[in-house]
Design a protein around this motif. Structure first.
Motif, PDB file in Angstrom:
ATOM      1  N   TYR B 355      48.865  47.418  -3.861  1.00  0.00           N
ATOM      2  CA  TYR B 355      49.399  46.771  -5.053  1.00  0.00           C
ATOM      3  C   TYR B 355      49.683  45.287  -4.801  1.00  0.00           C
ATOM      4  CZ  TYR B 355      49.734  50.672  -8.275  1.00  0.00           C
ATOM      5  OH  TYR B 355      49.420  51.672  -9.143  1.00  0.00           O
ATOM      6  N   ALA B 356      50.172  44.967  -3.598  1.00  0.00           N
ATOM      7  CA  ALA B 356      50.499  43.570  -3.312  1.00  0.00           C
ATOM      8  C   ALA B 356      49.236  42.716  -3.252  1.00  0.00           C
ATOM      9  CB  ALA B 356      51.288  43.476  -2.004  1.00  0.00           C
ATOM     10  N   VAL B 357      48.168  43.252  -2.633  1.00  0.00           N
ATOM     11  CA  VAL B 357      46.920  42.485  -2.545  1.00  0.00           C
ATOM     12  C   VAL B 357      46.325  42.298  -3.946  1.00  0.00           C
ATOM     13  CG1 VAL B 357      44.559  42.517  -1.671  1.00  0.00           C
ATOM     14  CG2 VAL B 357      46.438  43.167  -0.175  1.00  0.00           C
ATOM     15  N   ALA B 358      46.341  43.392  -4.734  1.00  0.00           N
ATOM     16  CA  ALA B 358      45.837  43.275  -6.108  1.00  0.00           C
ATOM     17  C   ALA B 358      46.669  42.262  -6.879  1.00  0.00           C
ATOM     18  CB  ALA B 358      45.879  44.632  -6.804  1.00  0.00           C
ATOM     19  N   PHE B 359      47.958  42.262  -6.623  1.00  0.00           N
ATOM     20  CA  PHE B 359      48.840  41.283  -7.257  1.00  0.00           C
ATOM     21  C   PHE B 359      48.334  39.871  -6.976  1.00  0.00           C
ATOM     22  CE2 PHE B 359      52.148  38.150  -6.917  1.00  0.00           C
ATOM     23  CZ  PHE B 359      52.964  38.364  -8.025  1.00  0.00           C
ATOM     24  N   VAL B 360      48.093  39.564  -5.707  1.00  0.00           N
ATOM     25  CA  VAL B 360      47.713  38.193  -5.355  1.00  0.00           C
ATOM     26  C   VAL B 360      46.397  37.810  -6.032  1.00  0.00           C
ATOM     27  CG1 VAL B 360      47.101  36.637  -3.472  1.00  0.00           C
ATOM     28  CG2 VAL B 360      48.943  38.298  -3.165  1.00  0.00           C
ATOM     29  N   VAL B 361      45.412  38.711  -5.978  1.00  0.00           N
ATOM     30  CA  VAL B 361      44.100  38.378  -6.550  1.00  0.00           C
ATOM     31  C   VAL B 361      44.191  38.233  -8.070  1.00  0.00           C
ATOM     32  CG1 VAL B 361      41.740  39.181  -6.886  1.00  0.00           C
ATOM     33  CG2 VAL B 361      42.875  39.521  -4.686  1.00  0.00           C
TER      34      VAL B 361
END
Lengths: 375, 528
Positions: B355-361
């Motif tokens: 979720y955090a990586v998707a958040f950044v992208v």
């Protein structure tokens, strides 16, 4: 045999799919439009889009490189570096420089759009719930522009035509290669007058007049919509601009002026009940049916029925009053300023004698006109 | 004073919570109140989500099929209001309640009784708002931005319920913010200096100041509406010497900081999670703090970029365009810091990290469209189209909502003592990810091609992408029932979690057992 049949079917499938996608409209980008300003905006849009793409490729590239190469499952050992003022300064300064690069063309485009030079033609554009009114100030021509898509198409009782929801009864007509200035305002709530292909979007604000302009270089029909939520039929008040050559435009204006003279004549003549009913049915369909329904049944409680209603079957004067002046605190607008005396007389007569209402009485256009001048 | 002494005595006999409903109604415990906020927010999230599905179902194809335009407008309005004030904001306050005391080594929030009050007035606010759906004139139908005079002279009479609902929500938010500021500034364990606070605490401190600054402005603007509607004033009516545009200035002076209120705590959550799963320290702690503060400051001077088409003078357009573009700088700093933290780490991808990586992208994609919208001349073409809808859903769904999901998965084992089901968590992520992108990415296209927002029916050329968006919305929507299932499953069963839960995470909350005891840090802990 079978192995041959499968690729064959596959190909038919692919072809079918392609033909579908060809027919379907997959427009993904902004229109470059037809004016110098719209082209300038489009170019600016594309420049900034590509800058964003490049930044995205670099940043996400580094990120996905880490995701792929620096996984713990591949035995990656975490590095320990953190905090670097140099790096922080670099990645603050570079975006700042890019932003300045963007701001320069954006500023010059904006200054161009705000060009205050004198115009050749002034048109007052007034937003109403839910239609537009156009006034050619110098020429003394004015009219409403209503959605002309039939209700049957909206409610899926009939196939939708190509210009579904983007068609009007009376388009705005302008000459090409002339600087046309729009004086945009509204009568009730805030609307926004938007035609993408000429890149004009201006809010129509009740009590205030906004300015916008365009120079359309080629004849054509350009379609747009109201862009600011303005109530129930916000999605149903399109804009159609028809750009004509100067001769065609002049001919059109002359014809409009003639029609206005004829309208005055019609106002003064004595109408029969049948004549008023026939005219009234049309006026009702364009102006009243959206709320009160084609069969007069309304959409209670907000939009009361007219069929058998106390107003439409009561004394004619109170019926005239409510149509002309509206009813404050409800959706009922004051139609006195929106319709001509002929239309008003026709629609009131129609409402009193349609759908089983049978008052049998009528009002003459000239009486309406006299009432309006008396006030 | 005696009350203080008394509560001191009680802490010695380690008593647990009261039993039954009294526990939840009378509670002053930050963990219980956090739980209440989170469940309340989830119920609102599903309610607002159902409204979004009504919208998407109607927009599945051209023509009017399921609802009438009047009801469609009520749905768009209520969807926005409920998601902003009912789902996102209470979820972050819930996380703040649970986590801030545990992160700063405090025994509870500074003002526990006010904490109880600030939660328990919320259900009344939303009961007022939602009750309008069952009234004769229907719910508010003027959009969540409620522009005058559509929301005053031309509004249904239920607007008054809406106004009082907003007043109560505002009071709740202000009390919550005061509590958070008082807690962070007064109850930190002695060795925890400001610049040692976890970033989640920092972002919430800044968010709380934003709330205190702008919620009264919102209360002011709805009060002006109330006066215009019922007491004959003309703040927003030109006929009486007022100005409808004044409404927009006041509203967006609240509204723009408000969008940062909904994203800054998510920045904080992601800044906690990425270092843990990269097994590496956050690249630039100090610059993250300064970047967040700069974003908060800039949020006060950009409001009129929502109003580029109202007919501002050239100088105004230029000022708000430049100021808005400037926000890209501190936001860029944050994104670069997250990427630099991941760079050369030892990455694993448990659900919170996904979720955090998707958040950044995806937040960055929302940032890009935000930058495009900042360019005033181009905004004349974007304004009030689906491009804007795509933009703010990209910053709010994979921004705020994914941030909340990431936080819940990250700290849920700490809250209830059990690990969530990793396989189901990942399934929830991938379905949400696909559904969300399917819903909102095509909106960029129809917006650029000229589809205005808030319309119940559209021209034929927009049909295909709208169909895709509607399918995506139903995928995303139903997936959230899976989330409910995962959370309940974790609470009632699941592998026991260790105190640390993750691989050497940083922060005081991981030094206490899982589940976190009802009372924690009765004595201030030591910090390295």
């Amino acid at each position: 045999m079978l192995s041959k049949a499968i690729p064959c079917r596959l190909w038919i499938g692919v072809l079918l799919f392609l033909s579908l996608t060809v027919r379907a409209d997959w427009e993904v980008n902004m229109t470059p439009g037809v004016t110098e300003v719209s082209q300038q905006i489009y170019d600016l849009h594309m420049i900034i889009f590509w800058i964003c793409v490049i930044i995205g490729v670099v940043v996400f590239g580094i990120m996905f490189w880490s995701i792929i190469a620096h996984r713990k499952s591949l035995g990656a050992k975490p590095a320990t570096f953190h905090e670097s003022t140099t790096v922080e300064i670099i990645w603050t300064a570079i975006p700042f420089a890019i932003l300045i690069g963007m701001a320069i063309p954006a500023t010059s485009a904006l200054i161009n759009i705000y060009d205050p030079s004198e115009s050749d033609l002034d048109i007052k554009v007034t937003g109403y719930q839910w239609k537009w009114h156009y006034d050619y100030i110098e020429e003394g021509v004015g009219f409403f522009s209503n959605l002309s898509t039939p209700t049957d198409e909206i409610y899926n009782r009939r196939d939708k035509n190509e210009h579904y929801l983007l068609e009007v009864d009376e388009p705005l007509v302008v000459p090409i290669n002339k600087k046309v200035r729009f004086l945009v305002t509204a009568n009730d709530v805030i609307h926004s007058w938007w035609v993408p292909e000429i890149a004009v979007k201006k809010d129509a604000i009740p009590g205030f007049v906004n300015e916008a302009w365009t120079i359309i270089p080629e004849p054509g029909i350009y379609r747009g919509q109201c862009a600011e939520l303005c109530g129930k039929d916000h999605g149903f008040m399109p804009i159609v601009v028809e750009a004509k050559t100067q001769e065609d435009y002049d001919a059109w204006i002359a014809q409009r002026q003639e029609a206005a003279a004829k309208e005055r004549e019609l106002r003064d003549k004595v109408w029969t009940l049948e004549g008023l009913m026939a005219r009234g049915e049309k006026v009702y369909a364009t102006n009243c049916a959206a709320c009160h329904n084609a069969d007069g049944s309304g959409i209670p409680p907000a939009f009361p029925a007219l069929k058998g209603s106390a107003i439409a079957t009561g004394p004619i004067q109170s019926h005239i009053d409510i149509v002309l002046k509206g009813k404050p605190g409800t959706y009922m607008a004051a139609f006195g300023s929106q319709l001509s005396p002929v239309e008003l007389a026709a629609v009131i007569t129609y409402e009193r004698n349609a759908w089983g209402n049978s008052k049998g009485d009528m009002i003459q256009p000239v009486d309406i006109a006299n009432m309006q001048t008396a006030e | 004073m005696s009350a203080v002494l008394e509560s001191h005595d009680h802490s010695h006999d380690h008593h647990g919570p009261a039993k039954g409903w009294r526990r939840w109604v009378y509670t002053t415990n930050h963990k219980d109140i956090g739980t209440l906020y989170l469940w309340f927010s989830f119920i609102m999230f599903l309610t607002g989500g159902c409204m979004a599905l009504v919208i998407r179902a109607e927009l599945f194809e051209p023509g009017l099929q399921i609802v009438e335009p009047e009801f469609f407008n009520q749905m768009t309005t209520m969807h926005g209001l409920i998601m902003v004030f009912g789902a996102v904001m209470p979820a972050f306050v819930g996380l703040a309640n649970w986590l801030i005391p545990m992160m700063i080594g405090a025994p509870d929030m500074a003002l526990p009784r006010m904490n109880n009050l600030s939660f328990w007035i919320l259900p009344f606010a939303f009961a007022l708002l939602l009750s309008t759906l069952f009234m004769e004139e229907g719910a508010p139908n003027f959009g969540w931005t409620f522009y005058a005079p559509l929301s005053t002279t031309y509004a249904p009479s239920t607007v008054t319920y809406f106004i009082f609902g907003v007043h109560i929500m505002g009071a709740s938010s202000i009390m919550g913010a005061i509590n958070i500021i008082a807690t962070i500034l007064n109850l930190r364990t002695p060795q925890m200096t400001l610049m040692k606070m976890p970033l989640f605490v920092w972002t919430w401190l800044i968010t709380a100041y934003l709330l205190i600054a702008v919620m009264p402005v919102l209360a002011g603007v709805v009060t002006m509406m109330l006066m215009d509607i019922h007491f004959g004033t003309s703040f927003f009516s030109a006929a009486g010497g007022g100005d409808p545009v004044l409404f927009q200035h006041v509203f967006w002076f609240f509204g723009h900081p408000e969008v940062y209120i909904m994203i800054l705590p998510a920045f904080g959550i992601v800044s906690q999670i990425i270092p843990t799963f990269s097994r590496k320290k956050l690249f630039g702690y100090t610059s993250m703090v300064y970047a967040t503060s700069s974003i908060a400051f800039l949020s006060f001077i950009v409001w009129a970029h929502h109003m580029f088409t109202v007919g501002m003078p050239l100088a105004g357009e230029l000022f708000f365009m430049y100021a808005t573009m400037l926000i890209a700088v501190p936001t860029g700093v944050k994104v670069f810091n997250w990427v630099a933290t991941m760079f050369k780490g030892a990455l694993t991808f448990e659900t919170p990290m996904l979720y955090a990586v998707a958040f950044v992208v995806l937040f960055t994609i929302g940032g890009f469209s935000g930058l495009m919208l900042a360019i005033a001349p181009v905004d004349f073409q974007y304004h009030d189209t689906y491009f804007v809808v795509a933009h703010f859903h990209y910053v709010l769904v994979p921004g705020a909502i994914f941030g909340i999901f990431a936080g819940v998965y990250y700290w849920l084992p700490k809250w209830c003592g059990n690990m969530y089901d990793e396989k189901l968590g990942k399934l929830h992520f991938w379905l949400s990810f696909v559904g969300m992108n399917m819903t909102f990415f095509p909106m960029h296209f129809v917006g650029l091609a000229g589809m205005p927002r808030r319309i119940p029916d559209y021209a034929l050329q927009f049909a295909d992408f709208n169909q895709i968006a509607s399918v995506g919305a139903f995928i995303f929507g139903t997936t959230q029932l899976l989330f409910l299932f995962i959370v309940i499953k974790t609470i009632v069963s699941g592998k026991k979690a260790t105190a640390e839960v993750w691989d050497n995470p940083e922060g005081l909350e991981w030094t206490i057992p899982s589940p976190a005891p009802y009372h924690t840090f009765s004595t201030p802990p030591d910090v390295k």
